[in-house]
Write an enzyme that holds these catalytic residues in place. Sequence first.
Site: not given
Length: 199
Positions: A92, A129, A156, A90
């Site tokens: 960004m 939410g 990173e 994964a």
Amino acid sequence: MKQKFNHQDIELLEIKQVFNGFFTMNEYRFKHRLFNGGWSEEVKREVFERGNAVVVLPYDPKTDQVVLIEQVRIPTIHSQTTPWLLELVAGMIELGEASIAVAHRELLEESGLEALQMNFISSYFASPGGTSEKFDFFWAEVDATLAKGIHGLDEEHEDIQVHVVSRENAFSLVKEGIINNASTVIGLQWLELNYLSLS
């Protein structure tokens, strides 16, 4: 099923930044239409502005194997026996980037693999939410025999171990609760439903 409301049924009163660090937090003030008619009172919500991301499921249909990565996730330190999680690839999406380009880049950075094919599956919200974060989910056809080693970017602070497991074993880890992060659970459940059409 046709949904009743859209953007016109929200009155956005104010967005105010309340924190800006590694992530951003904004406060939203708004009103919205009610299912029973009329409008709500003013609602105030803090929103974690995480940005959008890609999730990549590296799968080898020839060997029926999944490539998983393992890395430390400090927010889980108080919630389970180890903060090292087994995950899918994964990363960004930066402003102006196409998600498929990010999927290719993150696959190489985190697993050392290049996709033979990169296939978009769907988009979903991580936790609507509280955060605006949306994932674009891809499955990448890979050669699992090439998957090995430790990867990630030093700048990173990434320290990522690659694991190659059978599809059946990966799904067993979901059923046993060992894999318990949402994106990986969603990806492996999708694979279990669809793997026969990928070979």
